[in-house]
Design a protein around this motif. Structure first.
Motif, PDB file in Angstrom:
ATOM      1  N   SER A 407      -6.952   1.837   3.553  1.00 15.27           N
ATOM      2  CA  SER A 407      -5.585   1.535   3.133  1.00 15.27           C
ATOM      3  C   SER A 407      -4.708   2.754   3.387  1.00 15.27           C
ATOM      4  O   SER A 407      -5.200   3.861   3.652  1.00 15.27           O
ATOM      5  CB  SER A 407      -5.557   1.184   1.644  1.00 15.27           C
ATOM      6  OG  SER A 407      -5.853   2.333   0.865  1.00 15.27           O
ATOM      7  N   GLU A 408      -3.412   2.574   3.278  1.00 17.97           N
ATOM      8  CA  GLU A 408      -2.488   3.675   3.531  1.00 17.97           C
ATOM      9  C   GLU A 408      -2.743   4.836   2.580  1.00 17.97           C
ATOM     10  O   GLU A 408      -2.774   6.006   2.992  1.00 17.97           O
ATOM     11  CB  GLU A 408      -1.046   3.185   3.394  1.00 17.97           C
ATOM     12  CG  GLU A 408      -0.006   4.264   3.696  1.00 17.97           C
ATOM     13  CD  GLU A 408       1.421   3.757   3.575  1.00 17.97           C
ATOM     14  OE1 GLU A 408       2.345   4.588   3.670  1.00 17.97           O
ATOM     15  OE2 GLU A 408       1.600   2.542   3.366  1.00 17.97           O
ATOM     16  N   ASN A 409      -2.933   4.528   1.293  1.00 16.09           N
ATOM     17  CA  ASN A 409      -3.165   5.592   0.306  1.00 16.09           C
ATOM     18  C   ASN A 409      -4.505   6.289   0.531  1.00 16.09           C
ATOM     19  O   ASN A 409      -4.611   7.513   0.394  1.00 16.09           O
ATOM     20  CB  ASN A 409      -3.105   5.014  -1.102  1.00 16.09           C
ATOM     21  CG  ASN A 409      -1.690   4.662  -1.528  1.00 16.09           C
ATOM     22  OD1 ASN A 409      -0.720   5.205  -0.998  1.00 16.09           O
ATOM     23  ND2 ASN A 409      -1.561   3.755  -2.484  1.00 16.09           N
ATOM     24  N   THR A 410      -5.527   5.508   0.865  1.00 13.18           N
ATOM     25  CA  THR A 410      -6.840   6.114   1.105  1.00 13.18           C
ATOM     26  C   THR A 410      -6.812   6.966   2.365  1.00 13.18           C
ATOM     27  O   THR A 410      -7.449   8.021   2.435  1.00 13.18           O
ATOM     28  CB  THR A 410      -7.921   5.030   1.207  1.00 13.18           C
ATOM     29  OG1 THR A 410      -7.870   4.194   0.048  1.00 13.18           O
ATOM     30  CG2 THR A 410      -9.298   5.649   1.306  1.00 13.18           C
ATOM     31  N   ARG A 411      -6.060   6.531   3.370  1.00 12.43           N
ATOM     32  CA  ARG A 411      -5.907   7.324   4.582  1.00 12.43           C
ATOM     33  C   ARG A 411      -5.277   8.675   4.277  1.00 12.43           C
ATOM     34  O   ARG A 411      -5.653   9.699   4.852  1.00 12.43           O
ATOM     35  CB  ARG A 411      -5.066   6.558   5.596  1.00 12.43           C
ATOM     36  CG  ARG A 411      -4.601   7.360   6.821  1.00 12.43           C
ATOM     37  CD  ARG A 411      -5.739   7.885   7.657  1.00 12.43           C
ATOM     38  NE  ARG A 411      -6.498   6.809   8.291  1.00 12.43           N
ATOM     39  CZ  ARG A 411      -7.494   7.021   9.140  1.00 12.43           C
ATOM     40  NH1 ARG A 411      -7.843   8.267   9.459  1.00 12.43           N
ATOM     41  NH2 ARG A 411      -8.167   6.005   9.668  1.00 12.43           N
ATOM     42  N   LYS A 412      -4.331   8.712   3.340  1.00 15.80           N
ATOM     43  CA  LYS A 412      -3.697   9.976   2.959  1.00 15.80           C
ATOM     44  C   LYS A 412      -4.721  10.927   2.338  1.00 15.80           C
ATOM     45  O   LYS A 412      -4.703  12.140   2.607  1.00 15.80           O
ATOM     46  CB  LYS A 412      -2.554   9.727   1.984  1.00 15.80           C
ATOM     47  CG  LYS A 412      -1.325   9.072   2.607  1.00 15.80           C
ATOM     48  CD  LYS A 412      -0.240   8.849   1.559  1.00 15.80           C
ATOM     49  CE  LYS A 412       0.982   8.197   2.183  1.00 15.80           C
ATOM     50  NZ  LYS A 412       2.044   7.925   1.156  1.00 15.80           N
ATOM     51  N   ASP A 415      -6.901  12.261   5.147  1.00 12.29           N
ATOM     52  CA  ASP A 415      -6.197  13.291   5.913  1.00 12.29           C
ATOM     53  C   ASP A 415      -6.131  14.607   5.141  1.00 12.29           C
ATOM     54  O   ASP A 415      -6.286  15.696   5.717  1.00 12.29           O
ATOM     55  CB  ASP A 415      -4.780  12.814   6.261  1.00 12.29           C
ATOM     56  CG  ASP A 415      -4.777  11.680   7.283  1.00 12.29           C
ATOM     57  OD1 ASP A 415      -5.802  11.491   7.961  1.00 12.29           O
ATOM     58  OD2 ASP A 415      -3.747  10.983   7.385  1.00 12.29           O
TER      59      ASP A 415
END
Length: 433
Positions: A407-412, A415
């Motif tokens: 998900s977008e938050n997990t990708r953050k 990173d």
């Protein structure tokens, strides 16, 4: 009339509107510090942490009357953990081999000693050298197992302990009792001075053997007995010794001027499975899952730390030394670098800088455990080989997350942890040059 009114005004001014002006308590002098480190003692062993297999009334009381940290992470093995907490540095800066600390390093005991504290250590040494090395690292007095001899069996019944000199056999004694007796005597003798006590327990590391509070203690075979049946007794005896230390401070009226910190050095032995309110936990000492590096951390300072508070902040063992400096009101020496940050504001119930992640460069330099580098948040863990886990929901780390499906938050988070890994890899590479 005027004179009576003037007298009343003067009296009111001197006493305050509602009686005598309260006397402000002076700021407390730097407190004593007692740091207790249990051996192979995972998070799940304490009742206050949800443990069900063992009775730990003294540690539970310490949690109830002090501060309990829910997310403290050690290294998965004893020597790497000890180097981190004693020096405030990641292992790639000073870990050369198992059971050794280079004398070029400074420890928290050196810093306390430089600040005028009298210092003592008792329990497990495992850092090579003899008495002069122990003193070199800042300890005025010591009672240690494994200082000049390192036989596996000599830590408990009939131990070989070095008390301010080379080791000697103590027939009929129980090592942990002798260590606590040494430390409580040290505290009593130095109660009028500032003191720092470091108690790296020999308990609860194997060999798993009877403790003095059960009948089997008198007759068991020392060289050969290693039965997990006795682990429960060892956990509960370790808890009893913590109680003895606290009771001694209380009897000397030192609790209000002594910070007590308790932690485990790494996860519980792989041979032990403990029951908790969340289900069974099999120890994983030496390995990098939560059962290998998630440890208890309790802080108690009577009348100062809040009572019964649980903190969720991430803590790792590089944070211990800077926390000790904060406790004693000391500034870090200009030429002394640390990787950690103090968790003392959290222990005092205050807002402070919080960790977003914990980094570990784990290379035990032994054949029995694999080396792995990783960074973690409270939920996710990224390894240097690219494996990424939701270890909160997958504690055994059996199912790496698909990087293309994050998900977008997990990708953050991924990173962020990738940058942490790259940063420390660069520092490690520079040291190797």
């Amino acid at each position: 009339m005027f004179i009576r009114l003037l007298s009343a005004l003067i009296l009111t001014s001197s006493l305050g509107w509602f009686g005598p002006t309260p006397t402000l308590k002076p700021a407390p002098a730097p407190p004593n510090v007692v740091f207790i480190l249990a051996d192979d003692f995972g998070y799940e062993l304490i009742g206050a942490n949800g443990g069900l297999s063992y009775k730990t009334p003294n540690l539970d009381k310490m949690a109830r009357e002090g501060v309990r940290f829910d997310n403290c992470f050690s290294m998965p093995l004893c020597t790497p953990s000890r180097l981190q907490l004693m020096t405030g540095k990641h292992n790639f800066r000073n870990y050369e081999r198992f059971g050794y600390l280079n004398t070029s390093q400074k420890t928290f005991a050196n810093l306390f000693k430089d600040a005028g504290y009298t210092t003592a250590i008792a329990g497990k040494w495992q850092l090579a050298g003899g008495p002069d090395t122990v003193r070199h690292f800042g300890f005025d007095q010591f009672c240690l197992w494994q200082i000049d001899k390192s036989d596996f069996w000599d830590r408990y019944k009939d131990p070989i302990l070095a008390e301010n000199q080379l080791g000697q056999k103590r027939m009929g004694a129980y090592g942990p009792d002798e260590e606590v007796k040494f430390l409580t005597n040290f505290i009593e003798q130095n109660q009028q001075r500032k003191f720092f006590v470091y108690y790296p327990m020999t308990l609860t590391h194997d060999p798993f053997q009877p403790t003095p509070d059960i009948p089997e203690f008198k007759s068991f075979k020392i060289n050969g007995t290693n039965d997990t049946t006795y682990f429960k007794n060892m956990v509960q005896y370790a808890d009893r010794l913590v109680g003895q230390m606290i009771n001694k401070l209380d009897s000397l009226k030192l609790l209000e001027n002594t910070v007590i910190i308790f932690a485990g050095d790494n996860g519980t032995s792989v041979n032990i499975t403990s029951q908790t309110r969340q289900g069974p936990v099999k120890g994983n000492k030496g390995y990098t899952t939560s059962a290998g590096n998630h440890v208890p951390l309790l802080v108690y300072w009577k009348g100062h730390t809040p009572s019964g508070v649980t903190r969720s902040e991430l803590v790792d063992f590089t944070d211990v030394l800077p926390t000790m400096l904060d406790v004693a009101g000391l500034k870090k020496p200009d030429n002394f670098m640390v990787d950690g940050q103090s968790f003392w504001p959290a222990a005092m119930g205050k807002a402070g800088k919080k960790r977003d992640w914990v980094y570990s460069d784990y290379n035990p330099k032994r054949n029995d455990f694999p080396a792995r580098k990783y960074a973690q948040t409270q939920k996710y863990k990224l390894y240097s080989d690219g494996q990424f886990f939701d270890y909160q929901n997958d504690p055994l780390e059996n199912k790496p997350l698909s990087l293309v499906s994050l998900s977008e938050n997990t990708r953050k988070v991924y990173d962020q942890l990738s940058k942490v890994m790259a940063h420390y890899q660069q520092q490690s590479d520079q040291i190797k040059k």
